[in-house]
Scaffold this motif. Structure first.
Motif, PDB file in Angstrom:
ATOM      1  N   ILE A  20      48.678  30.365  40.976  1.00 21.97           N
ATOM      2  CA  ILE A  20      48.435  31.536  42.588  1.00 21.97           C
ATOM      3  C   ILE A  20      47.647  32.695  42.442  1.00 21.97           C
ATOM      4  CG2 ILE A  20      49.760  33.131  44.357  1.00 21.97           C
ATOM      5  CD1 ILE A  20      50.387  29.143  44.495  1.00 21.97           C
ATOM      6  N   LEU A  21      47.239  32.401  42.928  1.00 23.08           N
ATOM      7  CA  LEU A  21      45.905  34.080  43.114  1.00 23.08           C
ATOM      8  C   LEU A  21      46.294  34.145  44.045  1.00 23.08           C
ATOM      9  CD1 LEU A  21      43.743  35.040  41.961  1.00 23.08           C
ATOM     10  CD2 LEU A  21      41.846  34.307  43.230  1.00 23.08           C
ATOM     11  N   SER A  22      46.478  36.579  43.380  1.00 23.56           N
ATOM     12  CA  SER A  22      47.168  37.232  44.881  1.00 23.56           C
ATOM     13  C   SER A  22      46.127  38.447  44.359  1.00 23.56           C
ATOM     14  CB  SER A  22      48.491  37.285  44.009  1.00 23.56           C
ATOM     15  OG  SER A  22      49.093  37.965  45.190  1.00 23.56           O
ATOM     16  N   MET A  23      46.360  39.540  45.480  1.00 25.02           N
ATOM     17  CA  MET A  23      45.707  40.929  45.020  1.00 25.02           C
ATOM     18  C   MET A  23      47.144  41.498  45.156  1.00 25.02           C
ATOM     19  SD  MET A  23      43.372  42.288  48.046  1.00 25.02           S
ATOM     20  CE  MET A  23      42.856  41.194  48.790  1.00 25.02           C
ATOM     21  N   ALA A  24      46.121  42.560  44.088  1.00 27.79           N
ATOM     22  CA  ALA A  24      48.023  43.485  43.670  1.00 27.79           C
ATOM     23  C   ALA A  24      47.393  44.624  44.806  1.00 27.79           C
ATOM     24  CB  ALA A  24      47.621  43.717  42.116  1.00 27.79           C
ATOM     25  N   ASN A  25      48.676  45.351  44.586  1.00 25.72           N
ATOM     26  CA  ASN A  25      48.619  46.624  44.762  1.00 25.72           C
ATOM     27  C   ASN A  25      49.726  47.766  44.860  1.00 25.72           C
ATOM     28  OD1 ASN A  25      50.957  46.227  46.840  1.00 25.72           O
ATOM     29  ND2 ASN A  25      49.737  44.818  47.686  1.00 25.72           N
ATOM     30  N   SER A  26      49.084  49.192  45.371  1.00 25.99           N
ATOM     31  CA  SER A  26      50.572  49.856  44.434  1.00 25.99           C
ATOM     32  C   SER A  26      51.620  50.177  45.883  1.00 25.99           C
ATOM     33  CB  SER A  26      49.446  51.254  43.694  1.00 25.99           C
ATOM     34  OG  SER A  26      48.904  51.967  44.824  1.00 25.99           O
ATOM     35  N   GLY A  27      51.211  49.668  46.862  1.00 25.53           N
ATOM     36  CA  GLY A  27      52.338  49.826  48.074  1.00 25.53           C
ATOM     37  C   GLY A  27      52.182  49.489  49.483  1.00 25.53           C
ATOM     38  N   LYS A  28      52.721  49.395  50.375  1.00 25.80           N
ATOM     39  CA  LYS A  28      52.407  49.027  51.737  1.00 25.80           C
ATOM     40  C   LYS A  28      50.976  49.632  52.215  1.00 25.80           C
ATOM     41  CE  LYS A  28      53.100  48.205  56.308  1.00 25.80           C
ATOM     42  NZ  LYS A  28      54.016  48.465  57.505  1.00 25.80           N
ATOM     43  N   ASN A  29      49.945  48.735  51.852  1.00 26.57           N
ATOM     44  CA  ASN A  29      48.353  48.344  53.122  1.00 26.57           C
ATOM     45  C   ASN A  29      47.533  49.413  51.669  1.00 26.57           C
ATOM     46  OD1 ASN A  29      49.127  47.318  55.185  1.00 26.57           O
ATOM     47  ND2 ASN A  29      50.331  49.568  56.270  1.00 26.57           N
ATOM     48  N   THR A  30      47.498  48.658  50.820  1.00 27.99           N
ATOM     49  CA  THR A  30      47.328  49.867  49.484  1.00 27.99           C
ATOM     50  C   THR A  30      45.898  48.607  48.627  1.00 27.99           C
ATOM     51  OG1 THR A  30      49.107  49.549  48.079  1.00 27.99           O
ATOM     52  CG2 THR A  30      49.172  51.453  49.259  1.00 27.99           C
ATOM     53  N   ASN A  31      46.445  47.663  49.139  1.00 32.43           N
ATOM     54  CA  ASN A  31      45.019  46.997  48.643  1.00 32.43           C
ATOM     55  C   ASN A  31      43.926  47.318  48.201  1.00 32.43           C
ATOM     56  OD1 ASN A  31      47.162  44.076  48.824  1.00 32.43           O
ATOM     57  ND2 ASN A  31      46.248  44.466  51.181  1.00 32.43           N
ATOM     58  N   GLY A  32      43.264  46.929  47.483  1.00 29.04           N
ATOM     59  CA  GLY A  32      42.136  47.677  46.256  1.00 29.04           C
ATOM     60  C   GLY A  32      41.238  46.869  45.409  1.00 29.04           C
ATOM     61  N   SER A  33      41.240  45.331  45.688  1.00 30.64           N
ATOM     62  CA  SER A  33      40.153  44.277  45.255  1.00 30.64           C
ATOM     63  C   SER A  33      40.227  44.276  43.856  1.00 30.64           C
ATOM     64  CB  SER A  33      39.085  44.703  45.389  1.00 30.64           C
ATOM     65  OG  SER A  33      38.570  44.798  46.949  1.00 30.64           O
ATOM     66  N   GLN A  34      42.198  44.574  43.374  1.00 30.82           N
ATOM     67  CA  GLN A  34      42.575  43.934  42.080  1.00 30.82           C
ATOM     68  C   GLN A  34      42.973  42.554  42.316  1.00 30.82           C
ATOM     69  OE1 GLN A  34      45.138  47.527  40.809  1.00 30.82           O
ATOM     70  NE2 GLN A  34      43.250  47.994  39.427  1.00 30.82           N
ATOM     71  N   PHE A  35      42.492  42.107  41.257  1.00 33.91           N
ATOM     72  CA  PHE A  35      43.529  40.348  41.679  1.00 33.91           C
ATOM     73  C   PHE A  35      44.238  39.790  40.106  1.00 33.91           C
ATOM     74  CE2 PHE A  35      39.258  41.079  43.778  1.00 33.91           C
ATOM     75  CZ  PHE A  35      40.191  40.718  44.966  1.00 33.91           C
ATOM     76  N   PHE A  36      45.146  39.001  40.731  1.00 31.35           N
ATOM     77  CA  PHE A  36      45.295  38.098  39.724  1.00 31.35           C
ATOM     78  C   PHE A  36      46.032  36.732  39.837  1.00 31.35           C
ATOM     79  CE2 PHE A  36      49.248  40.466  41.809  1.00 31.35           C
ATOM     80  CZ  PHE A  36      49.977  39.016  41.960  1.00 31.35           C
ATOM     81  N   ILE A  37      46.644  36.449  38.485  1.00 34.94           N
ATOM     82  CA  ILE A  37      46.700  34.595  38.861  1.00 34.94           C
ATOM     83  C   ILE A  37      48.143  34.310  38.042  1.00 34.94           C
ATOM     84  CG2 ILE A  37      46.637  32.081  38.208  1.00 34.94           C
ATOM     85  CD1 ILE A  37      43.522  33.150  37.888  1.00 34.94           C
ATOM     86  N   THR A  38      48.678  33.769  38.734  1.00 27.36           N
ATOM     87  CA  THR A  38      50.073  33.886  38.121  1.00 27.36           C
ATOM     88  C   THR A  38      50.272  32.774  37.155  1.00 27.36           C
ATOM     89  OG1 THR A  38      51.278  32.449  39.813  1.00 27.36           O
ATOM     90  CG2 THR A  38      51.819  34.921  40.379  1.00 27.36           C
ATOM     91  N   THR A  39      51.652  33.190  36.064  1.00 25.20           N
ATOM     92  CA  THR A  39      51.461  31.946  35.129  1.00 25.20           C
ATOM     93  C   THR A  39      52.756  31.364  35.047  1.00 25.20           C
ATOM     94  OG1 THR A  39      52.145  33.374  33.475  1.00 25.20           O
ATOM     95  CG2 THR A  39      49.644  32.852  33.715  1.00 25.20           C
ATOM     96  N   ARG A  40      53.634  31.520  36.167  1.00 22.13           N
ATOM     97  CA  ARG A  40      54.911  31.214  36.680  1.00 22.13           C
ATOM     98  C   ARG A  40      55.381  31.114  37.737  1.00 22.13           C
ATOM     99  NH1 ARG A  40      55.546  35.052  32.979  1.00 22.13           N
ATOM    100  NH2 ARG A  40      55.479  33.439  31.525  1.00 22.13           N
ATOM    101  N   ARG A  41      56.645  30.031  38.372  1.00 21.17           N
ATOM    102  CA  ARG A  41      56.660  31.454  39.849  1.00 21.17           C
ATOM    103  C   ARG A  41      57.128  32.542  39.741  1.00 21.17           C
ATOM    104  NH1 ARG A  41      59.478  25.619  42.416  1.00 21.17           N
ATOM    105  NH2 ARG A  41      59.843  27.069  43.682  1.00 21.17           N
ATOM    106  N   THR A  42      56.733  33.117  40.723  1.00 26.27           N
ATOM    107  CA  THR A  42      56.752  34.323  41.079  1.00 26.27           C
ATOM    108  C   THR A  42      57.594  35.093  42.326  1.00 26.27           C
ATOM    109  OG1 THR A  42      54.979  35.066  41.109  1.00 26.27           O
ATOM    110  CG2 THR A  42      55.269  35.329  39.051  1.00 26.27           C
ATOM    111  N   PRO A  43      58.948  34.345  43.225  1.00 22.92           N
ATOM    112  CA  PRO A  43      58.847  34.455  43.922  1.00 22.92           C
ATOM    113  C   PRO A  43      59.701  36.339  44.268  1.00 22.92           C
ATOM    114  CG  PRO A  43      61.333  33.877  42.350  1.00 22.92           C
ATOM    115  CD  PRO A  43      59.528  33.762  42.266  1.00 22.92           C
ATOM    116  N   HIS A  44      59.475  37.487  42.974  1.00 22.05           N
ATOM    117  CA  HIS A  44      60.180  38.353  43.664  1.00 22.05           C
ATOM    118  C   HIS A  44      58.416  39.369  43.880  1.00 22.05           C
ATOM    119  CE1 HIS A  44      58.468  37.998  39.353  1.00 22.05           C
ATOM    120  NE2 HIS A  44      58.067  39.539  39.451  1.00 22.05           N
ATOM    121  N   LEU A  45      57.748  38.842  44.102  1.00 27.91           N
ATOM    122  CA  LEU A  45      56.245  39.097  44.823  1.00 27.91           C
ATOM    123  C   LEU A  45      56.053  39.150  45.732  1.00 27.91           C
ATOM    124  CD1 LEU A  45      53.713  38.845  40.942  1.00 27.91           C
ATOM    125  CD2 LEU A  45      55.502  40.456  42.555  1.00 27.91           C
TER     126      LEU A  45
END
Length: 99
Positions: A20-45
């Motif tokens: 899954i390709l997802s956009m990382a942030n440091s809290g609500k409405n703080t997206n800043g073009s940092q991305f990650f790819i999951t390597t397992r199921r990550t429902p906690h995200l």
């Protein structure tokens, strides 16, 4: 968009499996073009990071990159990704919401 921008949608789930390709942030409405790819199921995200894509081909490359990682975040050896870009004409596959 500026330094950060608002969350777009939490409709898609991280709980559908690896790649899954997802956009990382440091809290609500703080997206800043940092991305990650999951390597397992990550429902906690779910509800914390915005899912916007999935690896549809080449997941073996993700596994190779993962193999040089460590729990501390420091790579075991240098890892360089070259010839990256957008695949022209690649058919987009719809993502499941996982719900």
């Amino acid at each position: 968009y500026g330094k950060t921008f608002d969350d777009e949608s939490f409709v898609l789930s991280h709980d559908v499996g690896p790649g899954i390709l997802s956009m990382a942030n440091s809290g609500k409405n703080t997206n800043g073009s940092q991305f990650f790819i999951t390597t397992r199921r990550t429902p906690h995200l779910d509800g914390k990071h915005v899912v916007f894509g999935a690896v549809t081909d080449g997941y073996d490359v993700v596994k190779k990159v993962e193999s040089v990682g460590t729990r501390t975040g420091k790579a075991k050896k240098r890892c360089v990704i070259t010839k990256a870009g957008v695949l022209e004409g690649a058919a987009a596959k719809p993502l499941s919401t996982g719900r």
